[in-house]
Write an enzyme that holds these catalytic residues in place. Sequence first.
Site, PDB file in Angstrom:
ATOM      1  N   ASP A  67      14.107  -0.754   6.205  1.00 35.82           N
ATOM      2  CA  ASP A  67      14.184  -0.419   7.638  1.00 35.82           C
ATOM      3  C   ASP A  67      14.988  -1.427   8.446  1.00 35.82           C
ATOM      4  O   ASP A  67      15.283  -1.178   9.613  1.00 35.82           O
ATOM      5  CB  ASP A  67      12.755  -0.326   8.212  1.00 35.82           C
ATOM      6  N   HIS A 107       7.252  -6.607   2.585  1.00 36.83           N
ATOM      7  CA  HIS A 107       7.016  -5.365   1.837  1.00 36.83           C
ATOM      8  C   HIS A 107       5.842  -5.594   0.895  1.00 36.83           C
ATOM      9  O   HIS A 107       5.659  -6.677   0.356  1.00 36.83           O
ATOM     10  CB  HIS A 107       8.257  -4.977   1.015  1.00 36.83           C
TER      11      HIS A 107
HETATM   12  C1  SDX Z   1       8.341   0.866   4.420  1.00 36.66           C
HETATM   13  O1  SDX Z   1       5.398   0.835   0.458  1.00 36.66           O
HETATM   14  C2  SDX Z   1       6.629   1.263   0.517  1.00 36.66           C
HETATM   15  O2  SDX Z   1       7.274   1.490  -0.493  1.00 36.66           O
HETATM   16  C3  SDX Z   1       7.131   1.483   1.953  1.00 36.66           C
HETATM   17  C4  SDX Z   1       8.641   1.783   2.082  1.00 36.66           C
HETATM   18  C5  SDX Z   1       9.003   3.135   1.472  1.00 36.66           C
HETATM   19  O3  SDX Z   1      10.161   3.286   1.050  1.00 36.66           O
HETATM   20  O4  SDX Z   1       8.128   4.062   1.492  1.00 36.66           O
HETATM   21  O5  SDX Z   1       9.388   0.755   1.457  1.00 36.66           O
HETATM   22  C6  SDX Z   1       9.044   1.876   3.562  1.00 36.66           C
HETATM   23  O6  SDX Z   1       7.300   1.164   4.958  1.00 36.66           O
HETATM   24  C7  SDX Z   1       8.908  -0.523   4.527  1.00 36.66           C
HETATM   25  C8  SDX Z   1       8.013  -1.482   5.389  1.00 36.66           C
HETATM   26  C9  SDX Z   1       8.325  -1.225   6.863  1.00 36.66           C
HETATM   27  N1  SDX Z   1       7.391  -1.993   7.726  1.00 36.66           N
HETATM   28  C10 SDX Z   1       7.827  -3.081   8.400  1.00 36.66           C
HETATM   29  O7  SDX Z   1       8.963  -3.543   8.335  1.00 36.66           O
HETATM   30  C11 SDX Z   1       6.767  -3.688   9.316  1.00 36.66           C
HETATM   31  C12 SDX Z   1       6.786  -5.224   9.205  1.00 36.66           C
HETATM   32  N2  SDX Z   1       6.260  -5.597   7.889  1.00 36.66           N
HETATM   33  C13 SDX Z   1       4.869  -5.860   7.782  1.00 36.66           C
HETATM   34  O8  SDX Z   1       4.020  -5.336   8.691  1.00 36.66           O
HETATM   35  C14 SDX Z   1       4.383  -6.019   6.346  1.00 36.66           C
HETATM   36  O9  SDX Z   1       5.274  -6.814   5.695  1.00 36.66           O
HETATM   37  C15 SDX Z   1       4.135  -4.761   5.529  1.00 36.66           C
HETATM   38  C16 SDX Z   1       3.262  -3.789   6.258  1.00 36.66           C
HETATM   39  C17 SDX Z   1       5.426  -4.074   5.207  1.00 36.66           C
HETATM   40  C18 SDX Z   1       3.462  -5.177   4.224  1.00 36.66           C
HETATM   41  O10 SDX Z   1       2.195  -5.633   4.571  1.00 36.66           O
HETATM   42  P1  SDX Z   1       1.234  -6.297   3.465  1.00 36.66           P
HETATM   43  O11 SDX Z   1       1.761  -6.086   2.093  1.00 36.66           O
HETATM   44  O12 SDX Z   1      -0.151  -5.851   3.765  1.00 36.66           O
HETATM   45  O13 SDX Z   1       1.398  -7.835   3.738  1.00 36.66           O
HETATM   46  P2  SDX Z   1       0.543  -8.643   4.786  1.00 36.66           P
HETATM   47  O14 SDX Z   1       0.504  -7.914   6.093  1.00 36.66           O
HETATM   48  O15 SDX Z   1      -0.747  -9.000   4.129  1.00 36.66           O
HETATM   49  O16 SDX Z   1       1.449  -9.938   4.988  1.00 36.66           O
HETATM   50  C19 SDX Z   1       1.302 -11.072   4.144  1.00 36.66           C
HETATM   51  C20 SDX Z   1       1.609 -12.270   5.044  1.00 36.66           C
HETATM   52  C21 SDX Z   1       0.730 -12.326   6.305  1.00 36.66           C
HETATM   53  O17 SDX Z   1       0.663 -13.682   6.693  1.00 36.66           O
HETATM   54  P3  SDX Z   1      -0.676 -14.548   6.282  1.00 36.66           P
HETATM   55  O18 SDX Z   1      -1.887 -13.743   6.699  1.00 36.66           O
HETATM   56  O19 SDX Z   1      -0.579 -14.742   4.784  1.00 36.66           O
HETATM   57  O20 SDX Z   1      -0.546 -15.838   7.063  1.00 36.66           O
HETATM   58  O21 SDX Z   1       2.956 -12.166   5.540  1.00 36.66           O
HETATM   59  C22 SDX Z   1       2.921 -12.040   6.952  1.00 36.66           C
HETATM   60  C23 SDX Z   1       1.536 -11.600   7.336  1.00 36.66           C
HETATM   61  O22 SDX Z   1       1.217 -12.021   8.669  1.00 36.66           O
HETATM   62  N3  SDX Z   1       3.913 -11.009   7.297  1.00 36.66           N
HETATM   63  C24 SDX Z   1       4.767 -11.071   8.323  1.00 36.66           C
HETATM   64  C25 SDX Z   1       5.543  -9.913   8.224  1.00 36.66           C
HETATM   65  N4  SDX Z   1       5.156  -9.180   7.170  1.00 36.66           N
HETATM   66  C26 SDX Z   1       4.148  -9.866   6.597  1.00 36.66           C
HETATM   67  N5  SDX Z   1       4.918 -11.984   9.310  1.00 36.66           N
HETATM   68  C27 SDX Z   1       5.906 -11.729  10.200  1.00 36.66           C
HETATM   69  N6  SDX Z   1       6.711 -10.634  10.183  1.00 36.66           N
HETATM   70  C28 SDX Z   1       6.546  -9.708   9.208  1.00 36.66           C
HETATM   71  N7  SDX Z   1       7.337  -8.627   9.171  1.00 36.66           N
END
Ligand code: SDX
Length: 447
Positions: free
Chosen positions: A384, A327
């Site tokens: 989610d 998140h």
């Molecule tokens: C919602 O913003 C809100 O408030 C949203 C929400 C709401 O109520 O409106 O809470 C609802 O959208 C919840 C999120 C739902 N999405 C997912 O579950 C999709 C999976 N999660 C990710 O794609 C990610 O965690 C995000 C999109 C939610 C957040 O992305 P960020 O903040 O841009 O973080 P990032 O992508 O930069 O990740 C940081 C690191 C990365 O690794 P490195 O580059 O540092 O090596 O963490 C890793 C990412 O690759 N990472 C994950 C991961 N989420 C982040 N690796 C594996 N699985 C994951 N789910």
Amino acid sequence: MFPEPSLSLLETTIEPHLKMPTMTDLDHAELTYRDQKYSLPVIEGSEGELGIDIGNLRRDSGLITMDPGFVNTGSCKSAITFVNGEKGILRYRGYAIEDLAQHSSFLEVAWLLLFGELPSTGELEAFDQDVTLHSMLHEDFQRLFGAFPKDAHPMPTLASALGALSTFYDEPNTDLEIRQGIVRLIAKMPTIAACSYKHSIGQPAIYPRNDLDYTQNFLHMMFSTPCEEYEVDPVVARVLDLLLILHADHEQNCSTSTVRLVGSSQAHLFASIASGVFALWGPLHGGANQKVIEMLEEIARGGGSAREFLERAKKKDDTTRLMGFGHRVYKSYDPRAKILKGACQDVLSRMGGSSQLLDIAMELEEITLEDDYFISRRLYPNVDFYSGVIYKALGIPTPMFTVMFALGRLPGWIAQWLEMRNSPEFRIGRPRQVYVGEPLRQIEKPV
Ligand code: SDX
């Protein structure tokens, strides 16, 4: 205009209770650039959050700030929802999500988000009656649904129908028109959602009933047929109400920021909400709840090796992600996920559904809590991760999961739109950029 009953909504001021932080003895940050010093005001919110006000930075220094994804950028002051990602705190208008989940109904929470206070008994009764009496759709909507392919995903159908709603009702401007618009959206969105689902399975639309409450009516419209009335289980209706409460608002997330930006051009309220639905559809945002179930089912089909799946999700060169994890704000357990995890077990024991997907989800969570990749990146279950397990147990079809998220988020989107439009700082949103393209060049005609 489509003839509709008048509003019995009590005289309620629409003005949201925007408590602007005291701006008397401002703190300041100092920026030094090329021997020039710039003093930037710092504002402090009611929960101690600090923000550097760069409103005059470009005018005074020619500099702008860069922050792809707005990770560190605040777009507004808001009095609606407070999230502390480090401590896993979520409050709507100061009330803890845990308390609202336990003691309130979705319509009470919707009123709280919209008007700033929990409704009195009279206000809630009036609101409930207005919503009930405005749940019908103009019959022309059936022709709109009929124009979509049978296998159309219900999110673009929902967003298109909400956009179409703005062709039936003029842009709400006066206080009364805005209250009418609010009631119409909250009343008609479940009807639109259920109609789009019925169209996708080739069944006729089922009309709302005035003797059912908000979630009972939705379940009725989703699962009754002309041949048989769906018997609404009150426990299912209550769990659905809880799910809507947990999704009702979440400060400046992607879809809410979209609603604010579209609304900042003074676009129609319904068009602003439709844009939020489209933004929510993305798998990185609300679309994740559908992806979580598809992920759990993929693991189940493949013999249920959660550990193997997690190894793929950790690989840089593998696009696999552990959907429902991570998140932008929560770097601790999403409080909504905690509540949903508990509700999963209650629902499955009551509904008697298979707990295989829940078992896989809990195994995934257990492994991540001891895995350095997830610990070091502070990746925890988000809202989610468990919601889909419950929707599935309630009999909600998977493609409708994100529609359920939208139904819950609707009052939050409207409240944020209202706060933006009523803010003393209201102006059209128009971010800047740093140009990195070609310098000036002439068209060279081929000789
Ligand atoms: C919602 O913003 C809100 O408030 C949203 C929400 C709401 O109520 O409106 O809470 C609802 O959208 C919840 C999120 C739902 N999405 C997912 O579950 C999709 C999976 N999660 C990710 O794609 C990610 O965690 C995000 C999109 C939610 C957040 O992305 P960020 O903040 O841009 O973080 P990032 O992508 O930069 O990740 C940081 C690191 C990365 O690794 P490195 O580059 O540092 O090596 O963490 C890793 C990412 O690759 N990472 C994950 C991961 N989420 C982040 N690796 C594996 N699985 C994951 N789910």
